[in-house]
Design a protein around this motif. Structure first.
Motif, PDB file in Angstrom:
ATOM      1  N   THR A  32      -4.241  15.178   0.413  1.00 43.43           N
ATOM      2  CA  THR A  32      -4.533  15.749   1.640  1.00 43.43           C
ATOM      3  C   THR A  32      -5.400  17.048   1.978  1.00 43.43           C
ATOM      4  O   THR A  32      -6.214  17.103   2.697  1.00 43.43           O
ATOM      5  CB  THR A  32      -3.623  15.442   2.716  1.00 43.43           C
ATOM      6  OG1 THR A  32      -2.764  16.606   2.564  1.00 43.43           O
ATOM      7  CG2 THR A  32      -3.022  14.169   2.593  1.00 43.43           C
ATOM      8  N   GLY A  33      -5.218  17.764   1.040  1.00 41.43           N
ATOM      9  CA  GLY A  33      -5.609  19.223   1.153  1.00 41.43           C
ATOM     10  C   GLY A  33      -5.188  20.026   2.158  1.00 41.43           C
ATOM     11  O   GLY A  33      -5.569  20.797   2.602  1.00 41.43           O
ATOM     12  N   ARG A  34      -3.950  19.818   2.970  1.00 41.41           N
ATOM     13  CA  ARG A  34      -3.001  20.289   3.850  1.00 41.41           C
ATOM     14  C   ARG A  34      -1.733  20.391   3.845  1.00 41.41           C
ATOM     15  O   ARG A  34      -1.094  19.437   3.476  1.00 41.41           O
ATOM     16  CB  ARG A  34      -3.743  19.643   5.212  1.00 41.41           C
ATOM     17  CG  ARG A  34      -3.431  18.239   5.314  1.00 41.41           C
ATOM     18  CD  ARG A  34      -3.857  17.598   6.732  1.00 41.41           C
ATOM     19  NE  ARG A  34      -2.892  17.666   7.604  1.00 41.41           N
ATOM     20  CZ  ARG A  34      -2.728  17.198   8.758  1.00 41.41           C
ATOM     21  NH1 ARG A  34      -3.744  16.620   9.371  1.00 41.41           N
ATOM     22  NH2 ARG A  34      -1.607  17.290   9.536  1.00 41.41           N
ATOM     23  N   GLU A  43      -1.366   9.740  10.059  1.00 38.53           N
ATOM     24  CA  GLU A  43      -1.271  11.023  10.306  1.00 38.53           C
ATOM     25  C   GLU A  43      -2.338  11.859  10.119  1.00 38.53           C
ATOM     26  O   GLU A  43      -2.458  13.104  10.901  1.00 38.53           O
ATOM     27  CB  GLU A  43       0.110  11.467   9.982  1.00 38.53           C
ATOM     28  CG  GLU A  43       1.517  10.868  10.698  1.00 38.53           C
ATOM     29  CD  GLU A  43       1.487  10.829  12.115  1.00 38.53           C
ATOM     30  OE1 GLU A  43       1.334  12.107  12.695  1.00 38.53           O
ATOM     31  OE2 GLU A  43       1.610   9.831  12.973  1.00 38.53           O
ATOM     32  N   THR A  44      -3.040  11.484   8.866  1.00 34.18           N
ATOM     33  CA  THR A  44      -3.895  12.550   8.408  1.00 34.18           C
ATOM     34  C   THR A  44      -5.373  12.078   8.180  1.00 34.18           C
ATOM     35  O   THR A  44      -6.197  12.612   8.065  1.00 34.18           O
ATOM     36  CB  THR A  44      -3.376  12.882   7.032  1.00 34.18           C
ATOM     37  OG1 THR A  44      -3.458  11.667   6.128  1.00 34.18           O
ATOM     38  CG2 THR A  44      -2.205  13.577   7.074  1.00 34.18           C
ATOM     39  N   GLY A  45      -5.415  10.568   8.356  1.00 30.99           N
ATOM     40  CA  GLY A  45      -6.938   9.775   8.035  1.00 30.99           C
ATOM     41  C   GLY A  45      -7.108   9.934   6.510  1.00 30.99           C
ATOM     42  O   GLY A  45      -7.994   9.185   6.428  1.00 30.99           O
ATOM     43  N   VAL A  46      -6.287  10.218   5.734  1.00 32.65           N
ATOM     44  CA  VAL A  46      -6.408  10.158   4.321  1.00 32.65           C
ATOM     45  C   VAL A  46      -5.972   8.847   3.707  1.00 32.65           C
ATOM     46  O   VAL A  46      -4.498   8.620   3.797  1.00 32.65           O
ATOM     47  CB  VAL A  46      -5.994  11.414   3.534  1.00 32.65           C
ATOM     48  CG1 VAL A  46      -6.171  11.270   2.058  1.00 32.65           C
ATOM     49  CG2 VAL A  46      -6.515  12.650   4.210  1.00 32.65           C
ATOM     50  N   ALA A  47      -6.661   8.104   3.037  1.00 31.38           N
ATOM     51  CA  ALA A  47      -6.288   6.928   2.478  1.00 31.38           C
ATOM     52  C   ALA A  47      -6.080   7.303   0.855  1.00 31.38           C
ATOM     53  O   ALA A  47      -7.008   7.698   0.149  1.00 31.38           O
ATOM     54  CB  ALA A  47      -7.154   5.751   2.375  1.00 31.38           C
ATOM     55  N   ASN A  82       5.440   6.367   2.448  1.00 29.93           N
ATOM     56  CA  ASN A  82       4.814   5.755   3.652  1.00 29.93           C
ATOM     57  C   ASN A  82       3.393   6.084   3.447  1.00 29.93           C
ATOM     58  O   ASN A  82       2.647   6.984   4.235  1.00 29.93           O
ATOM     59  CB  ASN A  82       5.233   5.717   5.034  1.00 29.93           C
ATOM     60  CG  ASN A  82       6.638   5.175   5.256  1.00 29.93           C
ATOM     61  OD1 ASN A  82       7.036   4.354   4.264  1.00 29.93           O
ATOM     62  ND2 ASN A  82       7.238   5.941   5.988  1.00 29.93           N
ATOM     63  N   LEU A  83       2.546   5.726   2.358  1.00 27.46           N
ATOM     64  CA  LEU A  83       1.045   6.026   2.312  1.00 27.46           C
ATOM     65  C   LEU A  83       0.389   5.198   3.295  1.00 27.46           C
ATOM     66  O   LEU A  83      -0.599   6.102   4.105  1.00 27.46           O
ATOM     67  CB  LEU A  83       0.522   5.659   1.044  1.00 27.46           C
ATOM     68  CG  LEU A  83       1.250   6.304  -0.320  1.00 27.46           C
ATOM     69  CD1 LEU A  83       0.943   5.920  -1.490  1.00 27.46           C
ATOM     70  CD2 LEU A  83       1.222   7.965   0.047  1.00 27.46           C
ATOM     71  N   GLY A 120       0.854  -1.200   0.005  1.00 27.10           N
ATOM     72  CA  GLY A 120       0.001  -0.202  -0.022  1.00 27.10           C
ATOM     73  C   GLY A 120       0.744   1.287  -0.065  1.00 27.10           C
ATOM     74  O   GLY A 120       0.122   2.345  -0.277  1.00 27.10           O
ATOM     75  N   ASN A 121       2.270   1.100   0.241  1.00 21.46           N
ATOM     76  CA  ASN A 121       3.122   2.316   0.100  1.00 21.46           C
ATOM     77  C   ASN A 121       3.562   2.670  -1.334  1.00 21.46           C
ATOM     78  O   ASN A 121       3.254   1.651  -2.340  1.00 21.46           O
ATOM     79  CB  ASN A 121       4.139   2.136   1.214  1.00 21.46           C
ATOM     80  CG  ASN A 121       3.698   2.235   2.456  1.00 21.46           C
ATOM     81  OD1 ASN A 121       2.699   2.610   2.764  1.00 21.46           O
ATOM     82  ND2 ASN A 121       4.636   1.857   3.494  1.00 21.46           N
TER      83      ASN A 121
END
Length: 249
Positions: free
Chosen positions: A93-95, A161-165, A138-139, A57-58
């Motif tokens: 992530t938008g951030r 760290e962001t909760g974004v998949a 590291n996605l 997944g990375n």
């Protein structure tokens, strides 16, 4: 989602020893720059031949190209790649909060290591056969702490760290698009604007850090990165310019 950039090829493999090794294999016959992505690497590596752990997944990828100019000029593309990674994370992530660039070639998120960059090249003297820019992100999952050397920055993942998949395919598209933009800037305007943009995102600028090589250790205030990409520290003995080292906070 960004569109895949014009002029860049894409080579996706289910399994490979290393995307950097694959870059060396395809470089002699490629017509232009090519991104290589592998679902799984069996012999991934990082700086100083360290093993690179990349759970499922990375992102495991390498951009291979035949750039003009000297090897020293080509090596400045580590900064181009770092800026592209920064922008790709923001796009995904938008951030930008918590993101920073660690000299010479890491991307940090909330103080942990999210991504690493490794440059390899072929050629002799002032000639350059090809340049390979290996990028691991590291996605989905961070490597286990025990595989990281003592004193190194802790690994983190984008998901934790962001909760974004984000899938590797999605992220690579953002990365390739961002890299193409910064590569055009680098070719058109040189290293100056890239250097300033990198410094705007630098981790621990103005703070005391330690640079270690295999033979020495230097501690000082992180003053800047110079026009050759060297780390500049202000130490008790004066200003020191360091071309290559591992950095510890």
């Amino acid at each position: 989602m960004s569109a895949w950039p014009d002029g860049y090829g894409l080579h996706v493999l289910e399994e490979v020893d290393s995307t950097l090794d694959e870059a060396a294999r395809i470089a002699p016959r490629m017509a232009g720059p090519v991104w290589i992505m592998a679902r799984r690497q069996t012999k991934g590596r990082g700086r100083r031949a360290r093993a690179w752990a990349d759970p499922a997944g990375n992102l495991s990828s390498t951009l291979v190209m035949r750039p003009e100019g000297t090897p020293a000029q080509a090596a400045l593309r580590s900064f181009v790649a770092a800026l592209a990674l920064f922008d790709a994370v923001v796009a995904a992530t938008g951030r930008a909060q918590g993101l920073a660039l660690k000299w010479p070639n890491d991307v940090l998120l909330n103080g942990g290591k999210l991504a690493g960059i490794l440059l390899e090249s072929s050629g002799s003297g002032q000639g350059l056969g090809h340049l390979a820019i290996g990028i691991g992100v590291n996605l989905a999952e961070a490597p286990a702490p025990e595989v990281v050397e003592p004193g190194a920055v802790r690994p983190v993942s984008l998901l934790s760290e962001t909760g974004v998949a984000v899938t590797p395919d999605e992220f690579l598209t953002e990365l390739a698009a961002a890299y193409a933009r910064f590569e055009t800037q680098f070719r058109t305007h040189g290293f100056g604007p890239i250097r300033l943009a990198w410094l705007d995102r630098a981790a621990r600028l103005g703070e005391v850090i330690t640079a270690r090589t295999g033979r020495s250790e230097t501690t000082g205030t992180f003053e800047t990165v110079d026009e050759q990409g060297n780390l500049v520290l202000n130490t008790a003995e004066g200003r020191v310019s360091i071309p290559a080292a591992d950095i510890y906070f």
